[in-house]
Design a protein around this motif. Structure first.
Motif, PDB file in Angstrom:
ATOM      1  N   ASN A   1       0.719   6.613  -0.072  1.00  0.00           N
ATOM      2  CA  ASN A   1       1.559   5.946  -0.612  1.00  0.00           C
ATOM      3  C   ASN A   1       2.053   6.519  -1.610  1.00  0.00           C
TER       4      ASN A   1
ATOM      5  N   LEU B   1      -2.870   6.494  -2.246  1.00  0.00           N
ATOM      6  CA  LEU B   1      -2.252   6.819  -3.084  1.00  0.00           C
ATOM      7  C   LEU B   1      -2.039   8.256  -3.059  1.00  0.00           C
TER       8      LEU B   1
ATOM      9  N   TYR C   1       8.506   9.518   5.975  1.00  0.00           N
ATOM     10  CA  TYR C   1       8.207   8.575   5.010  1.00  0.00           C
ATOM     11  C   TYR C   1       9.244   8.312   3.800  1.00  0.00           C
TER      12      TYR C   1
ATOM     13  N   ILE D   1      -2.451   3.754   5.260  1.00  0.00           N
ATOM     14  CA  ILE D   1      -0.776   4.043   4.724  1.00  0.00           C
ATOM     15  C   ILE D   1      -0.745   4.959   3.277  1.00  0.00           C
TER      16      ILE D   1
ATOM     17  N   ASP E   1       6.362   4.909 -10.153  1.00  0.00           N
ATOM     18  CA  ASP E   1       5.991   4.113  -9.102  1.00  0.00           C
ATOM     19  C   ASP E   1       4.156   4.110  -9.317  1.00  0.00           C
TER      20      ASP E   1
ATOM     21  N   PHE F   1       2.783   0.220  -8.193  1.00  0.00           N
ATOM     22  CA  PHE F   1       1.777  -0.083  -7.609  1.00  0.00           C
ATOM     23  C   PHE F   1       0.754  -0.721  -8.432  1.00  0.00           C
TER      24      PHE F   1
ATOM     25  N   SER G   1      10.098   3.944   3.391  1.00  0.00           N
ATOM     26  CA  SER G   1       9.922   3.756   2.179  1.00  0.00           C
ATOM     27  C   SER G   1      10.414   3.152   1.624  1.00  0.00           C
TER      28      SER G   1
ATOM     29  N   ASP H   1       6.072  -0.208   5.801  1.00  0.00           N
ATOM     30  CA  ASP H   1       4.938   1.194   5.771  1.00  0.00           C
ATOM     31  C   ASP H   1       5.225   2.019   6.880  1.00  0.00           C
TER      32      ASP H   1
ATOM     33  N   ALA I   1      -4.927   2.186   1.373  1.00  0.00           N
ATOM     34  CA  ALA I   1      -3.251   2.589   0.676  1.00  0.00           C
ATOM     35  C   ALA I   1      -3.885   3.974   0.330  1.00  0.00           C
TER      36      ALA I   1
END
Lengths: 347, 347
Positions: free
Chosen positions: A98, A67, B85, A96, A105, A109, B89, B94, A65
């Motif tokens: 994020n 971020l 996205y 991915i 958010d 997470f 999302s 994903d 991920a």
DNA sequence: ATGAAAGCGCTAACAC
DNA sequence: GTGTTAGCGCTTTCAT
């Protein structure tokens, strides 16, 4: 038609599923002939592994991920992501993004993170994490790697530039050009967690002191959230006004980002200021906009920073500890057409 | 510590795993009290589902692949990705970028695709697919959605601008300003599959004819791969030279992309040309660079295009068929400071 | 409304 | 070298 599975391949090749698994993953202890046979069968059946199934079985997700604050399309984020993607995708990882829009958010997470076996690593870009989150990180099983984070606290590795030192070099440049009255412009509309802002400002402040500026020779124009994005020209008339109305007018200006600097220069010129004749402006990033507008700026290479971070993520995921986990990436001044010597004060 | 699983939660809540599954996913037929109990336990244990496990069990991956040419950091790609996205999302997907650097990357991706239950949909951005690939698509189980693809062939849905019409409007603008000698500049260093190039050129050509330009009044400066990227200023001296040495010098210039246009203008001005006095230039995209440099250009909104594509992907994944699968996104001219009336020819 | 149990497709011992 | 088998953590009939 139903999905082709590993046992279809096994059947077609006349071997067992485990042999197929071994053969196709390139493990040793499999007869070259057998392997060829299996590969042929897989090819013919157009087989490819189910990631979910092998993740589940191996306890590895092959996902990492990333971020990102606010948006993935910003100059820094997009390029850092690019670098990360480049090295991770080559190793078979799904990368991915994020995007964190609000503090919640991020909170969410991190709340899910401790128990989250859904990624093998997380890379945080430009975030300023609070102590709570750092504590969570420290107890985490998956590695956490930073990209341009303000500190390395709680991170297993990181790659970042030295914002502080970079700003200092900008201030020194201005000073050596003879500028004695300096200003620093924060970027309008800052995100809640974007973190370079503070460090750059501090670097500016301290460097200004180092070169002998008194506090009254230094003007800080703070970020104010206004209508419209940082691309909006109107943002900058307010900033220009503050510059004009300062007790002593600055002649050397550092701006938090190139885009900001370019817009400000445009506005200043519209108002009749001569740049770099009367005032010098320095941006930050050396993005394409700096190049095209001839902006003097501080260069950094976010793609490479991303690569470095990803490389460290990789070795961490392999269970190694990188010999040099915390990398400081270089920056450099690039002189273009918005800086010049200070004119004699008309005293 | 080992991962917290659904059965840990079940145990803690004193119910069965299937109840936990139902409760946490918000399915009906579960007693409100039970649900609360389960939620509480999950919260306390910091539980979250293993995506791999539920993917495997449900046969849905909750992943969608986004195929991008060359780089994710380019203006269009990054913004389109952002839009995609944003909508995906939010629904728990994903969103996985897949950058295609060479033709082989694309080939390999498509080869694996037919049997690939590793994503629930694929979104292809700006690609020109050959017939082989289109054929593969048509037999596919997962939906394939296009973003700014040249055609809708083989796609289940798409969102794209009309490059052809957009170029036509640019040509008409130039014509109505009195320009009779037109040029079109292709972007240097094109990717092997980027596809808007051809359509824009054709739009330009045809529109030029429509407004009455003879072929000898029209200059096409083709893309030539040279050293350095499109950001490199040297690229453009060659282009400028071609413009200067043309049998009849063009006064109205369309450029494939803003960044290109901005760099060209810079070079032209350096050589002493007056823009828009002597020559008008129109870019394409209305990226930030157009705004800051005052470039007249054709506006498009890739974020919204991405959103539209993603929305269609979503309904396709739900098994619905979108009522209007193929969306044409609007473009518009934005007039800034690089276009003006043609001067009288000095005949 | 809830529970029991049979997979989903693959990997990793362990046996041969 | 290769095959057998017991899971990985979840979803989903099918009972109850």
């Amino acid at each position: 038609m139903a999905r082709t599975t590993i046992s279809d391949v096994a059947e077609a090749a006349g071997v067992s599923v485990s042999t197929v698994s071994r053969a196709l993953r390139g493990l040793d202890k499999v007869n070259p002939d057998t392997r060829k046979k299996v590969e042929r069968a897989a090819e013919r059946l157009n087989f490819s592994f189910s990631k979910s199934a092998s993740s589940l079985a191996r306890g590895k997700t092959m996902k990492v991920a990333v971020l990102l604050p606010n948006e993935i399309s910003g100059w820094f984020n997009a390029h850092a992501f690019e670098g990360i993607y480049e090295v991770l995708s080559k190793q078979g990882y799904d990368v991915i993004p994020n995007v964190m829009w609000e503090q919640r958010d991020l909170d969410r997470f991190f709340k899910a993170l401790p128990n989250n076996q859904n990624v093998d690593a997380v890379i945080v870009v430009s975030f300023d994490l609070d102590d709570d989150k750092k504590r969570i990180l420290s107890e985490l099983t998956v590695p956490v790697i930073g990209v341009n984070t303000p500190t390395d606290d709680g991170l297993d590795a990181s790659a970042r530039i030295d914002d502080f030192a970079a700003m200092r070099s900008a201030v020194r440049l201005l000073h050596s050009l003879g500028h004695r009255n300096l200003a620093y412009i924060e970027q309008p509309v800052v995100s809640p967690f974007l973190c370079s802002a503070e460090i750059r400002l501090n670097g500016f402040r301290e460097a200004a002191r180092e070169v002998g500026c008194r506090d009254e020779d230094v003007l800080i124009v703070p970020s104010v959230a206004r209508a419209g994005g940082p691309g909006e020209q109107e943002e900058y008339s307010g900033i220009a006004a503050q510059l004009l109305s300062a007790p002593v007018r600055p002649t050397g200006i550092c701006v938090e980002h190139d885009a900001c600097a370019a817009a400000l220069i445009k506005e200043l010129r519209r108002l009749g200021w001569d740049i770099p004749g009367e005032v010098s402006v320095i941006g930050f990033d050396d993005s394409y906009i700096a190049n095209i507008t001839g902006l003097t700026t501080i260069h950094q290479n976010p793609v490479e920073t991303g690569r470095q971070a990803a490389a460290r993520a990789l070795s961490l995921m392999r269970g190694e500890c990188p010999s040099e986990p915390y990398a400081i990436m270089p920056t450099s001044m690039v002189l273009r057409d918005t800086t010049g010597p200070a004119v004699e004060s008309e005293a």
